[in-house]
Structure formats: structure tokens, C-alpha cells
Design a protein around this motif. Structure first.
Motif, short mmCIF file in Angstrom:
data_model
loop_
_atom_site.label_atom_id
_atom_site.label_comp_id
_atom_site.label_asym_id
_atom_site.label_seq_id
_atom_site.Cartn_x
_atom_site.Cartn_y
_atom_site.Cartn_z
N MET A 252 0.86 -1.18 0.00
CA MET A 252 0.00 0.00 0.00
C MET A 252 0.90 1.23 0.00
SD MET A 252 -3.00 0.92 2.77
CE MET A 252 -1.93 0.92 4.20
N VAL A 253 0.50 2.25 -0.75
CA VAL A 253 1.26 3.49 -0.81
C VAL A 253 0.35 4.68 -0.54
CG1 VAL A 253 2.92 2.56 -2.47
CG2 VAL A 253 0.96 3.84 -3.31
N SER A 254 0.96 5.71 -0.03
CA SER A 254 0.32 7.02 0.06
C SER A 254 1.30 8.00 -0.56
CB SER A 254 0.03 7.40 1.52
OG SER A 254 1.22 7.70 2.21
N SER B 123 -9.21 1.40 -14.07
CA SER B 123 -8.70 2.11 -12.90
C SER B 123 -7.20 1.98 -12.68
CB SER B 123 -9.46 1.71 -11.64
OG SER B 123 -9.25 0.35 -11.33
N PRO B 124 -6.51 0.93 -13.18
CA PRO B 124 -5.05 0.93 -12.97
C PRO B 124 -4.39 2.19 -13.51
CG PRO B 124 -5.75 -1.24 -13.64
CD PRO B 124 -6.96 -0.33 -13.76
N ASP B 125 -4.99 2.82 -14.51
CA ASP B 125 -4.47 4.09 -15.01
C ASP B 125 -4.44 5.15 -13.92
OD1 ASP B 125 -4.21 3.14 -17.56
OD2 ASP B 125 -5.97 4.13 -18.35
N LEU B 126 -5.37 5.04 -12.98
CA LEU B 126 -5.51 6.06 -11.94
C LEU B 126 -4.75 5.72 -10.66
CD1 LEU B 126 -9.32 6.77 -12.30
CD2 LEU B 126 -7.41 8.00 -13.33
N ASN B 127 -4.31 4.51 -10.52
CA ASN B 127 -3.71 4.08 -9.28
C ASN B 127 -2.19 4.23 -9.32
OD1 ASN B 127 -2.95 2.80 -6.94
ND2 ASN B 127 -4.43 1.15 -7.16
N PRO B 128 -1.64 5.14 -8.52
CA PRO B 128 -0.18 5.36 -8.52
C PRO B 128 0.63 4.12 -8.18
CG PRO B 128 -1.28 7.12 -7.34
CD PRO B 128 -2.32 6.07 -7.63
N ILE B 129 0.04 3.15 -7.50
CA ILE B 129 0.81 1.96 -7.14
C ILE B 129 1.24 1.18 -8.38
CG2 ILE B 129 -1.02 0.24 -6.81
CD1 ILE B 129 0.58 -0.50 -4.17
N ASN C 265 2.52 2.41 -11.02
CA ASN C 265 3.84 2.95 -11.35
C ASN C 265 4.90 2.43 -10.39
OD1 ASN C 265 1.67 5.23 -11.97
ND2 ASN C 265 3.32 5.39 -13.47
N ILE C 266 4.53 2.29 -9.13
CA ILE C 266 5.47 1.78 -8.13
C ILE C 266 5.85 0.34 -8.45
CG2 ILE C 266 5.79 1.21 -5.69
CD1 ILE C 266 5.84 4.24 -6.31
N TRP C 267 4.87 -0.49 -8.83
CA TRP C 267 5.19 -1.88 -9.18
C TRP C 267 6.16 -1.91 -10.36
CZ3 TRP C 267 4.58 -4.36 -5.17
CH2 TRP C 267 3.41 -4.41 -4.43
N SER C 268 5.99 -1.01 -11.30
CA SER C 268 6.90 -0.95 -12.45
C SER C 268 8.31 -0.57 -11.99
CB SER C 268 6.37 0.07 -13.45
OG SER C 268 7.21 0.16 -14.56
N ILE C 269 8.42 0.36 -11.07
CA ILE C 269 9.72 0.76 -10.53
C ILE C 269 10.37 -0.41 -9.79
CG2 ILE C 269 10.87 2.27 -8.85
CD1 ILE C 269 8.68 4.40 -9.65
N VAL C 270 9.57 -1.12 -9.00
CA VAL C 270 10.08 -2.30 -8.29
C VAL C 270 10.61 -3.31 -9.30
CG1 VAL C 270 9.39 -4.30 -6.89
CG2 VAL C 270 8.69 -2.00 -6.20
N GLN C 271 9.86 -3.55 -10.36
CA GLN C 271 10.29 -4.51 -11.38
C GLN C 271 11.61 -4.07 -12.02
OE1 GLN C 271 8.68 -7.58 -12.42
NE2 GLN C 271 10.80 -7.76 -13.12
N ASP C 272 11.71 -2.77 -12.34
CA ASP C 272 12.96 -2.25 -12.93
C ASP C 272 14.15 -2.48 -11.99
OD1 ASP C 272 11.58 -1.42 -15.18
OD2 ASP C 272 11.54 0.70 -14.60
N LYS C 273 13.94 -2.25 -10.69
CA LYS C 273 15.02 -2.44 -9.72
C LYS C 273 15.41 -3.92 -9.64
CE LYS C 273 14.14 1.49 -6.67
NZ LYS C 273 15.50 1.97 -6.42
N LEU D 200 6.97 9.22 -4.88
CA LEU D 200 5.58 9.15 -4.40
C LEU D 200 4.88 10.48 -4.56
CD1 LEU D 200 5.97 7.12 -1.11
CD2 LEU D 200 4.96 6.35 -3.25
N GLU D 201 5.54 11.52 -4.10
CA GLU D 201 4.92 12.85 -4.17
C GLU D 201 4.62 13.23 -5.62
OE1 GLU D 201 5.58 17.41 -2.63
OE2 GLU D 201 7.03 15.88 -2.05
N ARG D 202 5.57 12.97 -6.53
CA ARG D 202 5.34 13.31 -7.95
C ARG D 202 4.17 12.51 -8.53
NH1 ARG D 202 11.03 13.27 -8.06
NH2 ARG D 202 11.10 11.29 -9.18
N LEU D 203 4.08 11.24 -8.17
CA LEU D 203 2.96 10.43 -8.67
C LEU D 203 1.62 10.97 -8.20
CD1 LEU D 203 4.37 6.82 -8.26
CD2 LEU D 203 3.84 7.99 -10.39
N TYR D 204 1.56 11.36 -6.94
CA TYR D 204 0.30 11.88 -6.42
C TYR D 204 -0.03 13.26 -6.96
CZ TYR D 204 -0.72 7.84 -3.69
OH TYR D 204 -1.05 6.56 -3.33
N LEU D 205 0.98 14.07 -7.21
CA LEU D 205 0.72 15.38 -7.81
C LEU D 205 0.18 15.23 -9.23
CD1 LEU D 205 3.80 17.42 -6.53
CD2 LEU D 205 1.40 17.66 -5.82
#
Length: 167
Positions: free
Chosen positions: A5-7, A98-104, A106-114, A143-148
């Protein structure tokens, strides 16, 4: 299966489903929502690390969203969320893409890249360590950029009548 979960300012701890375990509404509520979800939402530290700091300053302004997985949309789960999460949006409220709207996402993609940049895992324990390391090493500024960017993604989704928005 991995749950997180992310905020805009913090992450929950990751929950990695044990091998051969099946995710259903009972497991989801008992082991995830009652576990790492509630633990993260109860944090009070304003300045800790990404896995320690308070998730949300004001729960009344938070939106709790999840995808359409059967464990998420089950009556037991929906009832629990309505009772425990003031900003819960029921399954009918989210558009089909809705995945288009969910910032997580993008986070999963970043995790995969790492993980792709790490030495391949040789067993499940290695993979779990890699996942947790990748998750906890994400820069909080991301996180902040994704939410903005949320207002733009919501507007684009409205313009496209809920269709895929791309980025």
C-alpha cells in the motif's frame, strides 16, 4: 502474490503470500487488511523512513482503492473496508481501467525495474529479499510526484470516458 500500500508520503510493509497459499476474502481480510494495512494506517511518526512514517495526515481525506480481484470485491472484504476505512471507494465507483488512476501501478513498475537490475534470484527467499529491498529503496520524492499527477490522470480518464489513458 505480493501486496503493498502506498500514500503520497509512505509505504506499508510488503506482504508476500506464502507459497501454495490461496488468496480469498478471508485471507485478504485476516492476513492483509487486519495486518500490514491497519499497521501502516496506525503509524504516527511524521519523519521516519518510508516504511515507518505516518501514511496519511488526515484519514478523512484519504481514498482507499483496490483493483477488481475477487478477494477485493468479495462481500466480506467490502464490508470490512466500509467499516474500517473512512475513505473507501466501493468497487462500483472505479472505472474499468482504474489501474491508469492508481499510482501503485507505477510503483510496481519501478520495483520490477530495480529487480531486473539485480542478480537473478536462486530461490524464493532470495526473491522475497529482492522484492523487499526494491520496495523499501524507492525515493519518497517519486511518491509525491505520482500523487501530484493524479488530477491530470483523472481529467484524462474523464475525457476518454474511462478508457485507457496510457501514462
Amino acid at each position: 502474490m505480493v501486496w503493498g500500500m502506498v500514500s503520497y508520503q509512505a509505504f506499508s510493509t510488503l506482504h508476500i503470500l506464502p507459497q501454495k497459499e490461496t488468496i480469498n476474502a478471508k485471507y485478504y481480510v485476516d492476513e492483509i487488511l487486519e495486518g500490514p494495512c491497519i499497521q501502516a494506517l496506525r503509524r504516527t511518526d511524521e519523519n521516519g523512513g518510508i516504511l515507518e512514517r505516518k501514511m496519511i495526515p488526515d484519514m478523512s481525506k484519504a481514498i482507499f482503492m483496490q483493483d477488481g480481484a475477487p478477494a477485493h470485491t468479495a462481500r466480506k472484504t467490502q464490508d470490512w473496508c466500509r467499516q474500517n476505512l473512512p475513505g473507501f471507494w466501493e468497487k462500483q465507483k472505479w472505472p474499468g481501467n482504474s489501474p491508469d488512476l492508481n499510482p501503485i501501478e507505477n510503483i510496481w513498475s519501478i520495483v520490477q525495474d530495480k529487480i531486473d537490475k539485480m542478480k537473478p534470484a536462486v530461490n524464493v527467499n532470495d526473491l522475497e529479499k529482492m522484492l523487499k529491498n526494491a520496495w523499501s529503496s524507492i525515493d519518497p520524492d517519486i511518491l509525491e510526484r505520482l500523487y501530484l499527477g493524479m488530477p491530470m490522470r483523472v481529467q484524462k480518464c474523464i475525457e476518454l470516458s474511462g478508457e485507457y489513458i496510457g501514462k
